[in-house]
Design an enzyme around this catalytic site. Structure first.
Site, PDB file in Angstrom:
ATOM      1  NE  ARG A   1      -3.329   2.537   2.698  1.00  0.00           N
ATOM      2  CZ  ARG A   1      -4.246   2.797   3.624  1.00  0.00           C
ATOM      3  NH1 ARG A   1      -4.549   1.874   4.528  1.00  0.00           N
ATOM      4  NH2 ARG A   1      -4.853   3.967   3.657  1.00  0.00           N
TER       5      ARG A   1
ATOM      6  CG  ASN B   1     -11.115  -0.964  -0.828  1.00  0.00           C
ATOM      7  OD1 ASN B   1     -12.235  -0.833  -1.296  1.00  0.00           O
ATOM      8  ND2 ASN B   1     -10.774  -0.440   0.337  1.00  0.00           N
TER       9      ASN B   1
ATOM     10  CB  CYS C   1     -18.142   0.530   0.292  1.00  0.00           C
ATOM     11  SG  CYS C   1     -17.088   1.985   0.558  1.00  0.00           S
TER      12      CYS C   1
ATOM     13  CG  HIS D   1     -13.792   3.892  -2.828  1.00  0.00           C
ATOM     14  ND1 HIS D   1     -12.544   3.451  -2.482  1.00  0.00           N
ATOM     15  CD2 HIS D   1     -14.611   3.526  -1.801  1.00  0.00           C
ATOM     16  CE1 HIS D   1     -12.592   2.833  -1.305  1.00  0.00           C
ATOM     17  NE2 HIS D   1     -13.850   2.871  -0.882  1.00  0.00           N
TER      18      HIS D   1
ATOM     19  CE1 TYR E   1     -11.170   6.357  -1.158  1.00  0.00           C
ATOM     20  CE2 TYR E   1     -13.370   6.348  -0.189  1.00  0.00           C
ATOM     21  CZ  TYR E   1     -12.060   5.906  -0.193  1.00  0.00           C
ATOM     22  OH  TYR E   1     -11.642   5.011   0.757  1.00  0.00           O
TER      23      TYR E   1
END
Length: 421
Positions: free
Chosen positions: A90, A144, A164, A194, A244
């Site tokens: 990440r 995700n 989500c 998102h 987002y």
């Protein structure tokens, strides 16, 4: 009832456990299995999970295993909350795109594509093993990028619904502003995972009065601060975009900000170290306050509600989920995965009708859906050219020079996770 959580060693898990314990009448679990290959983390999380159940008087049994096949055997539902490559991967997703002047984020843009390429093959392998162990089990995906992963599962014929926590977070926030019970708040929530907008906030169900104009008038400043967008933008849009959307609406500003501070992954990694120390304390029998800063607020409540609806024998409930479009949004393909209110029951999720969508939002949804088509193709079949095409299609990239540079970096940073590379 037996539930399995794949990725059960996550520091998120005590949030989920707390919800299972508090809402045990909604979802009567007899056995909860936490599955994770990281046995050191798994035992810390599993120990805390048992103590939380015991403190709150939950009669269910919590077990742990690193054997996926044994863990999902006989499960009525399997929750997926895994992170291929961990926080280290990440951190790379959030940093190398900045070298090309693009947003570095773990679920959208180039970083989101990297995560999809690492994740989809692993999730599909897990899902096949779940199907062999119990073909009737539901798969609830919290991994995700949820939209792409859920689409991969549905295309492969799995009984899957994506989840989500953005919508339930807005529901709780709006309920607080209105002084009502969250279950009384019905959202007109529309978009892709998102990439969503709240176009209406209604009391009592889909036909209730729309109180969004009232919320924007009376609480617009607070909402703008939370979203880190100008109040004027919310007033002009007349909707509440997901946070987002700031990556799209203020891309260059966000890139400048991200270049001046440590990545979110670095912050989370430090939190995880502290959390795991806490989880090892045999006196700790509740989720610590620090966990609220880790992310995933209200995930447990959303997961309990979804699992209860899918596994229950009663009628349908309204929930925001990720599922096939099937004509709900006529400007998208039927097999696009959208995030909308749906009627959820033991047969799955059926999207509720959605009114006309402003071209300002429909156009961006169509663009990102096209990117997701190409991203899934790259995840399933591999190849540098497929990665390049997906990046070129993404509205946060969109220039061939950027796409070339990002393609090289993505492959270089993820080679160990890409069989074709």
């Amino acid at each position: 009832m037996k539930l399995a959580v794949v990725g059960g060693g996550s520091t998120y898990t005590p949030e989920l456990i707390d919800g299972f314990a508090r809402l045990r009448d909604t979802l009567p679990i007899e056995e909860l299995v936490l599955v994770d290959p990281a046995l050191d983390r798994l035992e810390l999380v599993g120990g805390l999970a048992r103590r939380i159940f015991a403190k709150q008087g939950h009669p269910g049994r919590v077990t742990t295993t690193d054997d996926l096949d044994a863990g999902v055997e006989g499960a009525d539902a399997v929750l997926l909350q895994l992170r291929v490559g961990g926080q280290a991967a990440r951190n790379e997703d959030e940093t190398w795109p900045l070298e090309c002047g693009c947003v570095g984020q773990e679920t959208t843009g180039a970083g989101g594509l990297a995560k999809a390429l690492r994740t989809v093959p692993v999730v599909l392998d897990i899902a096949e093993r779940v199907r062999r162990a119990n073909p009737d089990a539901w798969i609830i995906d919290f991994t995700n990028p949820v939209g792409i992963v859920t689409r991969a599962l549905l295309q492969a014929g799995h009984k899957a619904v994506g989840l989500c926590n953005v919508a339930i977070g807005f529901q709780r926030r709006f309920a607080g502003m209105l002084g009502v019970n969250p279950t009384d708040v019905h959202l007109n929530h529309v978009g892709l995972n998102h990439l969503t907008w709240e176009t209406g906030v209604r009391l009592g169900g889909p036909e209730g009065e729309n109180l969004l104009p009232k919320l924007l008038a009376e609480h617009g400043d607070a909402l703008a601060d939370t979203l880190r967008m100008p109040r004027d933008i919310l007033d002009r849009l007349g909707v509440v975009p997901s946070y987002y959307l700031r990556y799209f609406y203020a891309h260059d500003e966000v890139v400048r900000e991200l270049g001046t501070k440590p990545s979110r992954a670095a912050e989370v990694a430090e939190m995880e170290r502290e959390l795991l120390k806490m989880y090892g304390d045999p006196e700790l029998d509740e989720k610590p306050e620090l966990l609220a800063k880790r992310g995933g607020a209200y995930y447990s409540e959303a997961a309990v509600d979804l699992a209860a609806s899918l596994l229950g024998g009663g009628g349908s409930t309204y929930q925001v989920v990720n599922t096939y479009n099937r004509g709900t949004l006529p400007f998208l393909p039927d097999d696009a995965v959208i995030e909308v209110q749906a009627a959820v029951g033991h047969a799955g999720a059926t999207p509720l009708p959605v009114g006309p969508v402003d071209p300002l939002y429909a156009g961006l949804m169509a663009n990102v859906t096209a990117y997701e088509d190409l991203a899934l193709e790259a995840a399933l079949r591999g190849g540098r050219e497929r990665v390049f095409r997906a990046l070129l299609a993404h509205p946060l990239v969109g220039q061939y020079a950027y796409a070339e540079g990002l393609t090289d970096r993505l492959i270089a940073h993820n080679r160990e996770h890409l069989a074709w590379a």
